[in-house]
Design a protein around this motif. Structure first.
Motif, PDB file in Angstrom:
ATOM      1  N   SER A   1       0.904  -1.342  -0.161  1.00 65.07           N
ATOM      2  CA  SER A   1       0.134  -0.045  -0.044  1.00 65.07           C
ATOM      3  C   SER A   1       0.991   1.162  -0.218  1.00 65.07           C
ATOM      4  N   ASP A   2       2.034   1.210   0.338  1.00 64.25           N
ATOM      5  CA  ASP A   2       3.091   2.247   0.311  1.00 64.25           C
ATOM      6  C   ASP A   2       3.738   2.567  -0.745  1.00 64.25           C
ATOM      7  N   LEU A   3       3.492   3.631  -1.566  1.00 66.96           N
ATOM      8  CA  LEU A   3       4.202   4.205  -2.668  1.00 66.96           C
ATOM      9  C   LEU A   3       5.596   3.930  -2.479  1.00 66.96           C
ATOM     10  N   PHE A   4       6.276   4.171  -1.539  1.00 66.03           N
ATOM     11  CA  PHE A   4       7.692   4.496  -1.473  1.00 66.03           C
ATOM     12  C   PHE A   4       8.203   3.107  -0.638  1.00 66.03           C
ATOM     13  N   ASP A   5       7.594   2.017  -0.456  1.00 67.34           N
ATOM     14  CA  ASP A   5       8.004   0.808   0.172  1.00 67.34           C
ATOM     15  C   ASP A   5       8.918   0.366  -0.846  1.00 67.34           C
ATOM     16  N   THR A   6       8.547  -0.133  -1.644  1.00 63.52           N
ATOM     17  CA  THR A   6       9.144  -0.827  -2.774  1.00 63.52           C
ATOM     18  C   THR A   6       9.514   0.143  -4.113  1.00 63.52           C
ATOM     19  N   PRO A   7      10.784   0.373  -4.297  1.00 60.77           N
ATOM     20  CA  PRO A   7      10.875   1.556  -5.321  1.00 60.77           C
ATOM     21  C   PRO A   7      10.652   1.064  -6.534  1.00 60.77           C
ATOM     22  N   MET A   8      10.089   2.093  -7.281  1.00 58.12           N
ATOM     23  CA  MET A   8       9.320   1.862  -8.791  1.00 58.12           C
ATOM     24  C   MET A   8       8.324   0.743  -8.678  1.00 58.12           C
ATOM     25  N   SER A   9       7.522   0.357  -7.638  1.00 58.35           N
ATOM     26  CA  SER A   9       6.510  -0.494  -7.619  1.00 58.35           C
ATOM     27  C   SER A   9       5.293  -0.269  -8.550  1.00 58.35           C
ATOM     28  N   HIS A  10       5.228   1.326  -8.588  1.00 54.31           N
ATOM     29  CA  HIS A  10       4.108   1.950  -9.343  1.00 54.31           C
ATOM     30  C   HIS A  10       4.008   1.759 -10.933  1.00 54.31           C
ATOM     31  N   ILE A  11       5.623   1.173 -11.169  1.00 56.32           N
ATOM     32  CA  ILE A  11       5.820   1.029 -12.816  1.00 56.32           C
ATOM     33  C   ILE A  11       5.694  -0.353 -12.840  1.00 56.32           C
ATOM     34  N   THR A  12       6.345  -1.196 -11.971  1.00 60.53           N
ATOM     35  CA  THR A  12       6.822  -2.547 -12.337  1.00 60.53           C
ATOM     36  C   THR A  12       5.356  -3.437 -11.926  1.00 60.53           C
ATOM     37  N   PHE A  13       4.542  -3.144 -10.898  1.00 60.07           N
ATOM     38  CA  PHE A  13       3.447  -3.955 -10.913  1.00 60.07           C
ATOM     39  C   PHE A  13       2.628  -3.856 -12.013  1.00 60.07           C
ATOM     40  N   PRO A  14       2.173  -2.516 -12.500  1.00 61.09           N
ATOM     41  CA  PRO A  14       1.194  -2.630 -13.649  1.00 61.09           C
ATOM     42  C   PRO A  14       1.998  -3.438 -14.810  1.00 61.09           C
ATOM     43  N   ALA A  15       3.175  -3.189 -14.941  1.00 57.54           N
ATOM     44  CA  ALA A  15       3.860  -3.645 -16.225  1.00 57.54           C
ATOM     45  C   ALA A  15       3.655  -5.163 -16.275  1.00 57.54           C
ATOM     46  N   ALA A  16       3.877  -5.807 -14.991  1.00 55.02           N
ATOM     47  CA  ALA A  16       3.601  -7.028 -14.886  1.00 55.02           C
ATOM     48  C   ALA A  16       2.365  -7.636 -14.729  1.00 55.02           C
ATOM     49  N   ALA A  17       1.218  -6.704 -15.058  1.00 55.71           N
ATOM     50  CA  ALA A  17      -0.142  -7.206 -14.719  1.00 55.71           C
ATOM     51  C   ALA A  17      -0.778  -7.470 -15.935  1.00 55.71           C
ATOM     52  N   ASP A  18      -1.723  -8.689 -16.227  1.00 54.84           N
ATOM     53  CA  ASP A  18      -2.578  -8.590 -17.160  1.00 54.84           C
ATOM     54  C   ASP A  18      -3.912  -7.904 -17.219  1.00 54.84           C
ATOM     55  N   LEU A  19      -4.130  -7.499 -15.779  1.00 54.46           N
ATOM     56  CA  LEU A  19      -5.413  -6.631 -15.728  1.00 54.46           C
ATOM     57  C   LEU A  19      -5.555  -6.173 -14.348  1.00 54.46           C
ATOM     58  N   MET A  20      -6.033  -4.859 -14.152  1.00 55.77           N
ATOM     59  CA  MET A  20      -6.624  -4.461 -12.988  1.00 55.77           C
ATOM     60  C   MET A  20      -7.778  -4.338 -12.339  1.00 55.77           C
ATOM     61  N   VAL A  21      -8.147  -4.779 -11.174  1.00 56.15           N
ATOM     62  CA  VAL A  21      -9.556  -4.571 -10.998  1.00 56.15           C
ATOM     63  C   VAL A  21      -9.515  -4.086  -9.515  1.00 56.15           C
ATOM     64  N   ILE A  22     -10.466  -3.128  -9.469  1.00 55.66           N
ATOM     65  CA  ILE A  22     -10.634  -2.317  -8.052  1.00 55.66           C
ATOM     66  C   ILE A  22     -11.937  -2.638  -7.422  1.00 55.66           C
ATOM     67  N   ALA A  23     -11.899  -3.405  -6.388  1.00 58.43           N
ATOM     68  CA  ALA A  23     -13.256  -4.126  -5.863  1.00 58.43           C
ATOM     69  C   ALA A  23     -13.043  -4.143  -4.253  1.00 58.43           C
ATOM     70  N   PRO A  24     -13.545  -3.336  -3.518  1.00 64.84           N
ATOM     71  CA  PRO A  24     -14.597  -2.402  -3.944  1.00 64.84           C
ATOM     72  C   PRO A  24     -13.809  -1.111  -4.632  1.00 64.84           C
ATOM     73  N   ALA A  25     -14.626  -0.277  -5.239  1.00 66.18           N
ATOM     74  CA  ALA A  25     -13.896   0.904  -6.032  1.00 66.18           C
ATOM     75  C   ALA A  25     -14.750   2.166  -5.331  1.00 66.18           C
ATOM     76  N   THR A  26     -14.185   2.975  -4.499  1.00 64.02           N
ATOM     77  CA  THR A  26     -15.248   4.125  -3.770  1.00 64.02           C
ATOM     78  C   THR A  26     -15.009   5.207  -4.932  1.00 64.02           C
ATOM     79  N   ALA A  27     -15.879   6.156  -4.532  1.00 64.77           N
ATOM     80  CA  ALA A  27     -16.121   7.533  -5.464  1.00 64.77           C
ATOM     81  C   ALA A  27     -14.950   8.005  -5.402  1.00 64.77           C
ATOM     82  N   ASN A  28     -13.975   7.995  -4.259  1.00 62.67           N
ATOM     83  CA  ASN A  28     -12.593   8.762  -4.299  1.00 62.67           C
ATOM     84  C   ASN A  28     -11.779   8.341  -5.124  1.00 62.67           C
ATOM     85  N   ILE A  29     -11.507   6.797  -5.436  1.00 66.71           N
ATOM     86  CA  ILE A  29     -10.670   6.248  -6.408  1.00 66.71           C
ATOM     87  C   ILE A  29     -11.051   6.509  -7.541  1.00 66.71           C
ATOM     88  N   ILE A  30     -12.324   6.259  -7.737  1.00 67.74           N
ATOM     89  CA  ILE A  30     -13.103   6.541  -9.264  1.00 67.74           C
ATOM     90  C   ILE A  30     -12.816   8.092  -9.688  1.00 67.74           C
TER      91      ILE A  30
END
Ligand code: CTP
Length: 401
Positions: free
Chosen positions: A72-101
């Motif tokens: 959950s921490d952006l700075f915990d694992t360096p570059m995770s905001h790039i490497t995690f999505p790059a390795a993913a086939d799909l992202m799902v947000i469940a539940p998705a609040t009004a805030n994240i949308i």
């Protein structure tokens, strides 16, 4: 024998990398079940939690369910905001609040999940969950529609009682539906041009107003075909005899009881169809006369039955007919009978299954089928009805190409 990659292609979630975002809503606990189910179907799940979601569920629960570390921490694992999505086939947000949308729609990236959403290039599925006032708020709706216009897939919400105690729209979609939306987003849309009629379940032939003759068909095979056809982009009309299954969303459902009703419904929808798949166990016999009142008890009862309409044969004999697929439910390894049905009923494909063989019969989730055509036969191993449905549609796709 098909290669293992061809087999795996039929398991839509097998070896897929799913990045699951969990945000702060009362439905967050359902993310545990979602994670478990995705894993059961062969996916790898990496969970990203927002800080707010930890008020509703602990990271440990999702760590146990996913078998992976939860982030959950952006700075915990360096570059995770790039490497995690790059390795993913799909992202799902469940539940998705009004805030994240709202953040996603406006391009705000101020934590790990929102940053991952911006750097991700694949399909995003969102399952909104909130109070109905928030859901109906025009500002929120504008954000939601904006995301949809950019290809984000929305699943739910449903109407019902909400966490706040009020009734209204805002309940997170059922986990089954979220999984279906994920599978659909990951499926090849090779049947986009098709309009498929699928028949499913048993029929009932009434003896009197309270009694009928029926059979053990559960409808599972037909419903699995209808779901898979929808995922692959087809328009689907499901003509179903009485069964207790949840019809998938997004198709036209026609419910019928008797073989005659089923015939009428199929013929009514036939002119628009490009493919007909007769997975229903249509009753072969119907009482010669149906009593108008309940038959009284007696020591013996003799009943005369007559043949009911054979829908598959009727379509098979038409001059301009759609691609036609029938089933042959046999008791024993009677491929010979199935081959005979292919010719006699004028079908393009007969799907043979031995209903007495282990894992193959009524009301189970697996099937062992042989796909019989005039010039080829493909014997498939025991597999889930969902995989069998994909295999049948693979042939439909090839023949319609
Ligand atoms: N079928 C049909 N109309 C019927 C009976 C069967 O359209 N009155 C279709 C089924 O949906 C299936 C195929 O025909 O796709 C074969 O069904 P099956 O029950 O295996 O064969 P039957 O023709 O009923 O012959 P039998 O019962 O003797 O095996």
């Amino acid at each position: 024998m098909k290669s293992s990659s061809a087999k795996d292609k039929r398991k839509v979630l097998k070896n897929k990398n799913i990045l699951l975002g969990v945000t702060g809503g009362a439905a967050a606990y359902k993310a545990v079940d979602l994670t478990r189910r995705l894993k059961e179907e062969g996916a790898t799940v990496t969970v990203i939690m927002t800080d707010a979601s930890k008020n509703f569920i602990t990271p440990l629960s999702l760590e146990i369910a996913s078998g992976n570390r939860v982030y959950s921490d952006l700075f915990d694992t360096p570059m995770s905001h790039i490497t995690f999505p790059a390795a993913a086939d799909l992202m799902v947000i469940a539940p998705a609040t009004a805030n994240i949308i709202g953040k996603f729609a406006r391009g705000i990236a101020d934590d790990l999940l929102s940053t991952c959403l911006l750097s991700f290039r694949g399909k995003v599925v969102i399952a909104p969950a909130m109070n109905w006032r928030m859901y109906e708020n025009p500002i929120f709706q504008k954000n939601l529609q904006y995301l949809i216009s950019h290809g984000v897939v929305q699943v739910g919400p449903e109407k019902g009682s909400l966490a706040c105690g009020e009734e209204g729209i805002g309940r997170m979609a059922d986990v089954n539906e979220i999984i279906e939306a994920i599978k659909s987003a990951l499926s090849n849309k090779d049947l986009l041009k098709e309009r498929i009629i699928v028949t499913a379940g048993p029929t009932r032939e009434y003896i009197d107003p309270v009694r009928f003759i029926s059979n053990r068909s559960s409808g599972k095979m037909g419903y699995a075909i209808a779901r898979a056809a929808l995922r692959r982009g087809s328009e689907v009309t499901l003509i179903s005899g009485p069964c207790s299954l949840m019809p998938p969303r997004g198709l036209k459902l026609v419910t019928v009881e008797t073989a005659d009703d089923m015939r009428n419904a199929v013929l009514q929808h036939l002119p628009e169809a490009t493919v007909v798949i007769m997975a229903a166990a249509v009753g072969d016999f119907t009482p010669q006369t149906k009593e108008q009142t309940k038959i009284e008890k007696s020591d013996e009862l003799t009943m005369r039955l007559k043949k009911s309409p054979d829908i598959l044969s009727e379509i098979g004999s038409m001059r301009n007919r759609p691609l036609l697929i029938g089933f042959a439910a046999e008791t024993g390894n009677r491929l010979d009978r199935a081959r005979k049905k292919l010719i006699e009923k004028g079908a393009d494909i007969i799907v043979f299954n031995d209903v007495t063989s282990a894992g193959s019969g009524f009301d189970v989730d697996t099937n062992k089928i042989t796909i019989i055509e005039r010039d080829r036969e493909t014997a498939l191993p025991l597999m889930t009805k969902e995989e069998a449905a994909e295999a049948i549609l693979d042939r439909v796709s090839d023949l319609r190409a």
